[in-house]
Scaffold this active site. Structure first.
Site, PDB file in Angstrom:
ATOM      1  N   ALA A  68      33.180-121.494 -22.648  1.00  0.00           N
ATOM      2  CA  ALA A  68      33.966-120.524 -22.562  1.00  0.00           C
ATOM      3  C   ALA A  68      35.128-120.502 -21.673  1.00  0.00           C
ATOM      4  O   ALA A  68      33.873-119.890 -21.126  1.00  0.00           O
ATOM      5  CB  ALA A  68      34.471-120.137 -24.402  1.00  0.00           C
ATOM      6  N   GLY A 107      30.835-121.905 -25.694  1.00  0.00           N
ATOM      7  CA  GLY A 107      31.130-123.435 -26.722  1.00  0.00           C
ATOM      8  C   GLY A 107      30.585-124.381 -25.696  1.00  0.00           C
ATOM      9  O   GLY A 107      31.440-125.286 -26.556  1.00  0.00           O
ATOM     10  N   GLU A 110      28.245-125.257 -28.137  1.00  0.00           N
ATOM     11  CA  GLU A 110      29.272-126.234 -29.821  1.00  0.00           C
ATOM     12  C   GLU A 110      30.414-127.077 -29.438  1.00  0.00           C
ATOM     13  O   GLU A 110      29.813-127.845 -31.141  1.00  0.00           O
ATOM     14  CB  GLU A 110      29.857-124.371 -29.486  1.00  0.00           C
ATOM     15  CG  GLU A 110      29.322-122.675 -30.311  1.00  0.00           C
ATOM     16  CD  GLU A 110      30.076-121.670 -30.006  1.00  0.00           C
ATOM     17  OE1 GLU A 110      30.386-121.712 -29.595  1.00  0.00           O
ATOM     18  OE2 GLU A 110      29.808-121.712 -31.614  1.00  0.00           O
ATOM     19  N   GLU A 130      26.350-115.874 -25.363  1.00  0.00           N
ATOM     20  CA  GLU A 130      27.288-115.180 -25.894  1.00  0.00           C
ATOM     21  C   GLU A 130      26.472-113.549 -25.566  1.00  0.00           C
ATOM     22  O   GLU A 130      27.833-112.849 -25.623  1.00  0.00           O
ATOM     23  CB  GLU A 130      27.859-115.665 -26.670  1.00  0.00           C
ATOM     24  CG  GLU A 130      28.582-117.028 -26.702  1.00  0.00           C
ATOM     25  CD  GLU A 130      27.905-118.612 -26.747  1.00  0.00           C
ATOM     26  OE1 GLU A 130      26.800-118.245 -27.059  1.00  0.00           O
ATOM     27  OE2 GLU A 130      28.478-119.523 -27.630  1.00  0.00           O
TER      28      GLU A 130
HETATM   29  N1  3HC Z   1      33.884-119.379 -17.304  1.00  0.00           N
HETATM   30  C1  3HC Z   1      34.519-119.380 -15.871  1.00  0.00           C
HETATM   31  N2  3HC Z   1      34.273-119.136 -14.772  1.00  0.00           N
HETATM   32  C2  3HC Z   1      32.892-119.561 -14.894  1.00  0.00           C
HETATM   33  C3  3HC Z   1      31.836-119.979 -15.940  1.00  0.00           C
HETATM   34  C4  3HC Z   1      32.446-119.872 -17.384  1.00  0.00           C
HETATM   35  N3  3HC Z   1      32.277-119.392 -17.920  1.00  0.00           N
HETATM   36  N4  3HC Z   1      30.561-120.235 -15.546  1.00  0.00           N
HETATM   37  C5  3HC Z   1      31.138-120.216 -14.649  1.00  0.00           C
HETATM   38  N5  3HC Z   1      32.218-119.574 -14.140  1.00  0.00           N
HETATM   39  C6  3HC Z   1      32.095-119.383 -12.568  1.00  0.00           C
HETATM   40  C7  3HC Z   1      31.956-118.503 -11.786  1.00  0.00           C
HETATM   41  O1  3HC Z   1      32.372-117.200 -11.915  1.00  0.00           O
HETATM   42  C8  3HC Z   1      31.441-118.967 -10.492  1.00  0.00           C
HETATM   43  O2  3HC Z   1      33.078-118.969  -9.919  1.00  0.00           O
HETATM   44  P1  3HC Z   1      33.084-118.601  -8.188  1.00  0.00           P
HETATM   45  O3  3HC Z   1      32.729-119.308  -8.497  1.00  0.00           O
HETATM   46  O4  3HC Z   1      34.817-117.620  -8.558  1.00  0.00           O
HETATM   47  O5  3HC Z   1      32.223-117.344  -7.852  1.00  0.00           O
HETATM   48  C9  3HC Z   1      31.848-120.632 -10.671  1.00  0.00           C
HETATM   49  O6  3HC Z   1      32.350-120.506 -12.084  1.00  0.00           O
HETATM   50  C10 3HC Z   1      30.459-120.872 -10.187  1.00  0.00           C
HETATM   51  O7  3HC Z   1      29.136-119.935 -11.389  1.00  0.00           O
HETATM   52  P2  3HC Z   1      28.201-119.739 -10.876  1.00  0.00           P
HETATM   53  O8  3HC Z   1      27.761-119.125  -9.304  1.00  0.00           O
HETATM   54  O9  3HC Z   1      27.065-118.754 -11.746  1.00  0.00           O
HETATM   55  O10 3HC Z   1      26.988-121.345 -10.627  1.00  0.00           O
HETATM   56  P3  3HC Z   1      25.348-121.775 -10.716  1.00  0.00           P
HETATM   57  O11 3HC Z   1      25.554-122.685 -10.820  1.00  0.00           O
HETATM   58  O12 3HC Z   1      24.456-120.617 -10.361  1.00  0.00           O
HETATM   59  O13 3HC Z   1      25.816-121.552 -12.490  1.00  0.00           O
HETATM   60  C11 3HC Z   1      25.726-121.355 -14.949  1.00  0.00           C
HETATM   61  C12 3HC Z   1      26.256-122.124 -13.701  1.00  0.00           C
HETATM   62  C13 3HC Z   1      24.504-121.342 -14.716  1.00  0.00           C
HETATM   63  C14 3HC Z   1      27.199-121.817 -15.650  1.00  0.00           C
HETATM   64  C15 3HC Z   1      27.010-119.828 -15.202  1.00  0.00           C
HETATM   65  O14 3HC Z   1      27.871-119.751 -14.910  1.00  0.00           O
HETATM   66  C16 3HC Z   1      26.681-119.240 -16.338  1.00  0.00           C
HETATM   67  O15 3HC Z   1      25.471-118.713 -16.708  1.00  0.00           O
HETATM   68  N6  3HC Z   1      28.091-118.953 -16.731  1.00  0.00           N
HETATM   69  C17 3HC Z   1      28.666-118.431 -17.798  1.00  0.00           C
HETATM   70  C18 3HC Z   1      27.499-119.302 -19.099  1.00  0.00           C
HETATM   71  C19 3HC Z   1      28.456-118.341 -20.249  1.00  0.00           C
HETATM   72  O16 3HC Z   1      27.885-117.248 -20.353  1.00  0.00           O
HETATM   73  N7  3HC Z   1      28.741-119.565 -21.553  1.00  0.00           N
HETATM   74  C20 3HC Z   1      29.328-118.662 -22.579  1.00  0.00           C
HETATM   75  C21 3HC Z   1      30.617-118.551 -22.914  1.00  0.00           C
HETATM   76  S1  3HC Z   1      31.809-117.544 -23.877  1.00  0.00           S
HETATM   77  C22 3HC Z   1      31.359-118.329 -24.845  1.00  0.00           C
HETATM   78  O17 3HC Z   1      31.631-120.029 -24.657  1.00  0.00           O
HETATM   79  C23 3HC Z   1      31.800-118.623 -26.241  1.00  0.00           C
HETATM   80  C24 3HC Z   1      31.739-119.125 -27.281  1.00  0.00           C
HETATM   81  O18 3HC Z   1      31.328-118.963 -28.448  1.00  0.00           O
HETATM   82  C25 3HC Z   1      33.564-119.567 -28.471  1.00  0.00           C
END
Ligand code: 3HC
Ligand code: NAI
Length: 714
Positions: A68, A107, A110, A130
C-alpha cells in the site's frame, strides 16, 4: 488507461491472447489511489476485451508492488479500497496470473494472492510486513493467506514481517513456480505461464475458496495458541500482532466474507492507533537519515580495503562487520599478545555461528582469508579507510593518528570510533584534517544497526559521503551528527541518566526506574544498561569531567560508591544488580539499596516516593530537552535524526517513534509544563531549551522542523 505505455500508473496492452496489466508507479509501484483505480479499470477492460483470454499482472522497474502507499496512511481514504480491488481481480472470469519480481510486499502480495496463478522470479521478495508498521494485512492477506498456507506459516509471515525468496515461496505454496531473474524475466515468464494455462484450459482458481491450509485443524489451533502465548511474551505493548492472530483464527472459524469483515475492522483500528503513526514515522525517518547534505553534494571515495586499529571489544566487532560485508580487513594492535586476543574475539563470533549451525568451518575460513593482523602500522599503507578503536584517551588517539598520517596513502579516510572525545582536536593534530571523520559504532558492532557519522568542522564532503556509503555496505542505519561531548546518542543518554540518578537519590529505587521504563517500552532501563556496558566507563568519564563540571550541576555519588567497590556490572558479577554465577539477568541487590540509603542520608535528603508515570515523564522530558539543545546547536540536523539514534542504538520503543516524535505526541507545551514544574526543584538541570519555548509559543511541533529542513535543502 491506454493501450500504450504512457504517464498513467497502470496500463493495459493485449499481447497475443493475454491482456497485460502493467503497474508503473516508481520507485516501488506502491498501491496509490491512482494505481488502485487503474488496476480495477484494467480488469474491466480485459474482461470486456474479446481478444483477451487470460490476464497478466506485472510490475515495471524494480518491484512487482512494494505494498500500500504508506504516504496515504493517516489521510482520508480515497476509493476504491484495496480489498475492493482484490475482490475484482479474484472475481475475474478470465484466469489472472501474477508475475512477480523484486519486492511483493503487504498489499502487493495481497494483490498477487487475489490473482489465480502466481510465478516468481528468483529476485522476488514476498512478505506481509504490515506488523512492522503497526498494521495487519488489510486486503485479505489474513484470510487468503491462511487458506493457502495454514495458520502456522501464515502467522509466521505476518508476525515476523520477514521477506521470503521465490524458492521458499514455492515451498510454502505462496507461488506456483520460480524462474530465473533478469531484465524482462517476469513479463516473459508470466506470458509463458498464461499461455500454458490457456492451452490446459485452466479455469480461475480462487484463494478465497482454497482449503489447503484449513485441512489440519488441530495443527492450526495449536499454531494459534502458540502464537498467542509467544506474543504475550515478545510483543508486549504492541497492538497489531494480537489482531493478526484474531484474524487468522477468524479464517479458520468463519466464512470468507465474515473473516474479511473482521480483518477490515481490525485494520482500521490499527490504522487509527498511535503505534501505527510511530512505526511509520520510524520507517520514513530511517530512510531520511541515510541522506545528508554531503551525500547530495559529493561522491564517496572508493572503499576496497579497510584497516582497524585496536582489537578490543569495538575493534573486533567492527572487524567482523567489515568482514561480513565482504571487505578485506587489516587489524593493527599494540603487540603480539593484544593482536592474538583481538583475532580471538573475531574468531569467537564465527565459532559461535558454527556452534549454532548457521555457518560451516569452510565459510569461517573463507571469511577469515580476508583478515590480516599486524603490529606494524605500515600494514595500513594501502588501506582506503582506517577505523581507529583504541583506548578512549586523547593522547593515545593522537599518537595513533600521527602514525596513520605517516603511513596511510593520500586520500585514505581516517576515522575514529571515539565515544566522547573532540574529533576536531584529533583532526587538527595531523596534516590532513580534511580526511578525518567520526564513525561511532555501537556495541556489539557487528550486530547493532546504528552508525553515528560524526562530521568534524574541517572534513571534506566526499569523506562524509564515504561514511554513508560504508554504512550502506554494512547494512547499518547511518545518522549524521556534529561534534560535541557524546554526539547525539551518548549526550542525551548522559542527560537522562542524570535524571534517573536524581530520582534514585530522591527516593526511587533503581529497580523501579528500570521497570517503569521497560513498561513504557524501552528494551532496558538505564541502570541495566550501565551494568551491561560496564560502570567503569561512566566512572572514568565522570572523573575526566570533574574539573570542568559546572558547579551548579547536582552531582549524585551513588554510582561512584559502587565503582569504588569494583562493582562494574555484569562483567564483575555485580553492579546495580547482582549476577550470581554469570547470570545475564540481574536481581535486585539489598546491599546496593543500603548504599543508596546511606548516600541519601549523607546528602541530607528525605526520600519520597515516585509513581511510574512521573519516572517516565521525567526521563522523556530530559530527553526532549537535551534533544532540543542538540537541534539548536545543529549537532543533529532534524528531530527525526535523534529519533533514529534512539530507536536503533538505545532500545527506545520503535512504536513510539523516538523521543522527539514522542514529545510531539505528548505536546511540546505539555513537555514544557513538566520542565517548568521540575525546574522549581533544580533550575539548572531542568531549564527549558529555548527551542521548546519558541515552538510552544508558536504552537508548532518538533515535526515541523523535519519539514522545514526539507524545504530549505534544495
Ligand atoms: N509506500 C510509499 N513509499 C514507499 C513504500 C510504500 N509502500 N515503500 C517504499 N517507499 C519509498 C521509500 O520511502 C523510498 O522513498 P525515498 O526514495 O523518497 O526515500 C523509496 O520508496 C525506496 O525505498 P527504499 O529506500 O526502502 O528502497 P529499497 O529498495 O531498499 O527497499 C522495499 C524497497 C523493500 C519495498 C522497502 O521500501 C520496504 O520495505 N517498503 C515497505 C514495504 C511495506 O511495508 N509494505 C506494506 C505496506 S502496508 C500495506 O501494504 C497494507 C495493506 O495490507 C493494505
Ligand atoms: P577496549 O579496551 O576493549 O579495546 C581497546 C584496544 O585498543 C585494546 O585491545 C588495546 O590493546 C588497543 N590499543 C590501545 N592502544 C593502541 C595503540 N596505540 N595501537 C593499537 N592498538 C591499541 O576498548 P573498546 O571498548 O573497544 O573501545 C575502543 C574505542 O571505542 C574507545 O574510543 C571507546 O570509547 C569506543 N567505543 C566503545 C563502545 C563500547 O561500548 N565499548 C561503544 C562505542 C565506542
Amino acid at each position: 488507461m491506454t493501450d500504450t505505455a504512457g504517464a498513467e500508473p497502470v496500463t493495459y496492452r493485449l499481447q497475443g491472447r493475454v491482456g497485460v496489466i502493467r503497474i508503473s508507479n516508481p520507485p516501488v509501484n506502491a498501491l496509490s489511489a491512482a494505481v488502485r483505480t487503474g488496476l480495477r479499470r484494467g480488469i474491466e477492460i480485459a474482461t470486456a476485451d474479446a481478444g483477451c483470454d487470460a490476464i497478466l499482472l506485472v510490475g515495471d522497474g524494480r518491484a512487482f508492488i512494494g505494498g500500500a502507499d504508506i504516504r496515504e496512511f493517516g489521510k482520508p481514504s480515497v476509493p476504491p479500497s484495496l480489498p475492493e480491488v482484490c475482490a475484482v481481480i479474484e472475481a475475474s472470469a478470465k484466469p489472472v496470473v501474477a508475475a512477480i519480481h523484486g519486492p511483493c510486499l503487504g498489499g502487493g502480495l495481497e494483490v498477487a494472492l487475489s490473482a489465480h496463478y502466481r510465478v516468481a522470479c528468483d529476485d522476488a521478495r514476498l512478505g506481509l510486513p504490515e506488523v512492522t508498521l503497526g498494521l495487519l494485512p488489510g486486503a485479505g492477506g489474513t484470510q487468503r493467506g491462511t487458506r493457502l498456507l495454514g495458520a502456522k506459516a501464515a502467522l509466521d509471515l505476518m508476525l515476523s514481517g520477514r521477506h521470503v525468496g521465490a524458492a521458499e515461496a514455492c515451498k510454502l505454496g505462496l507461488v506456483d513456480k520460480a524462474v530465473p531473474a533478469g531484465e524482462g524475466a517476469a513479463l516473459a515468464a508470466g506470458l509463458d505461464y498464461a499461455r500454458e494455462l490457456l492451452e490446459r484450459g485452466a479455469a480461475p482458481r480462487r484463494s478465497s475458496e482454497d482449503t489447503t491450509g484449513l485441512a489440519d485443524d488441530a495443527g492450526n489451533r495449536a499454531a494459534i495458541a502458540a502464537a498467542r502465548a509467544d506474543a504475550q511474551k515478545k510483543s508486549r505493548g504492541l497492538f497489531s500482532p494480537f489482531k493478526i492472530i484474531d484474524a487468522v483464527e477468524a479464517a479458520l472459524d468463519r466464512p470468507f466474507d465474515a473473516g474479511m469483515a473482521l480483518e477490515r475492522a481490525a485494520f482500521l483500528e490499527a490504522m487509527a492507533s498511535p503505534q501505527r503513526a510511530g512505526l511509520i514515522h520510524a520507517f520514513f525517518a530511517e530512510r531520511e537519515t541515510a541522506k545528508s547534505p554531503e551525500t547530495r553534494a559529493a561522491q564517496p571515495r572508493p572503499i576496497a580495503s579497510v584497516g582497524v586499529v585496536g582489537g578490543g571489544t569495538m575493534g573486533a566487532g567492527i572487524t567482523v562487520a567489515l568482514l561480513d560485508a565482504g571487505l578485506p580487513v587489516t587489524m593493527v594492535e599494540r603487540d603480539d599478545a593484544a593482536l592474538a586476543r583481538g583475532q580471538g574475539f573475531v574468531e569467537k563470533v564465527y565459532d559461535g555461528l558454527i556452534a549454532k549451525g548457521r555457518i560451516d568451518i569452510a565459510a569461517k575460513q573463507r571469511t577469515l582469508s580476508r583478515y590480516t593482523g599486524s603490529t606494524d602500522y605500515a600494514a595500513l599503507a594501502g588501506a582506503d579507510l582506517v577505523i581507529e578503536a583504541v583506548f578512549e584517551d586523547m593522547a593515545v588517539k593522537k599518537a595513533v593518528f600521527a602514525e596513520l598520517d605517516r603511513v596511510c596513502k593520500p586520500g585514505a579516510v581516517l576515522a575514529t570510533n571515539t565515544s566522547y572525545l573532540d574529533i576536531d582536536e584529533i583532526a587538527a593534530s595531523i596534516g590532513r584534517p580534511q580526511d578525518v571523520l567520526g564513525l561511532h559504532f555501537f556495541s556489539p558492532a557487528n550486530i547493532m544497526k546504528l552508525l553515528e557519522i560524526v562530521v568534524p568542522a574541517r572534513v571534506s564532503a566526499d569523506v562524509v559521503a564515504t561514511g554513508f556509503a560504508l554504512a550502506k555496505l554494512l547494512k547499518k542505519v547511518p545518522v549524521r551528527a556534529g561534534v560535541c561531548d557524546g554526539f547525539i546518542g551518548n549526550r542525551i543518554l548522559a542527560t537522562y541518566r542524570l535524571a534517573a540518578d536524581y530520582m534514585v537519590e530522591d527516593g526511587a529505587s533503581p529497580y523501579q526506574v528500570d521497570k517503569a521504563l521497560r513498561d513504557f517500552g524501552f528494551a532496558m532501563g538505564p541502570f541495566q544498561v550501565s551494568d551491561l556496558a560496564g560502570g567503569d566507563i561512566g566512572w572514568a568519564t565522570r572523573k575526566r569531567k570533574a574539573a570542568t563540571r559546572d558547579p551548579r550541576q547536582r552531582y549524585v555519588q551513588i554510582a561512584d560508591r559502587l565503582c569504588e567497590r569494583g562493582w562494574f556490572g555484569q562483567k564483575t558479577g555485580r553492579g546495580w544488580y547482582l549476577y550470581p554465577d554469570g547470570a545475564r539477568t540481574g536481581t535486585p541487590d539489598p546491599e546496593v539499596e543500603a548504599i543508596i540509603d546511606a548516600e541519601r542520608q549523607r546528602a541530607g535528603i528525605t526520600p519520597r516516593s515516585f509513581g511510574d508515570d512521573e519516572i517516565v515523564r521525567r526521563i522523556l522530558a530530559a530527553m526532549a530537552n537535551e534533544g532540543a539543545r542538540i537541534l539548536e546547536e545543529k549537532v543533529a540536523l532534524r528531530p527525526l535524526d535523534i529519533d533514529v539514534v534512539f530507536v536503533h542504538g538505545y532500545g527506545f520503543p520503535r512504536y513510539r517513534g523516538g523521543p522527539m516524535f514522542h514529545a510531539d505526541t505528548t505536546g511540546v507545551a505539555n513537555v514544557l509544563k513538566d520542565l517548568r514544574a521540575f525546574a522549581a526543584e533544580d533550575a539548572f538541570f531542568w531549564q527549558p531549551a529555548p527551542l521548546l519555548e519558541r515552538l510552544a509559543t508558536a504552537g508548532q511541533t518538533l515535526a515541523s522542523l523535519n519539514a522545514d529542513h526539507d524545504k530549505n535543502r534544495d
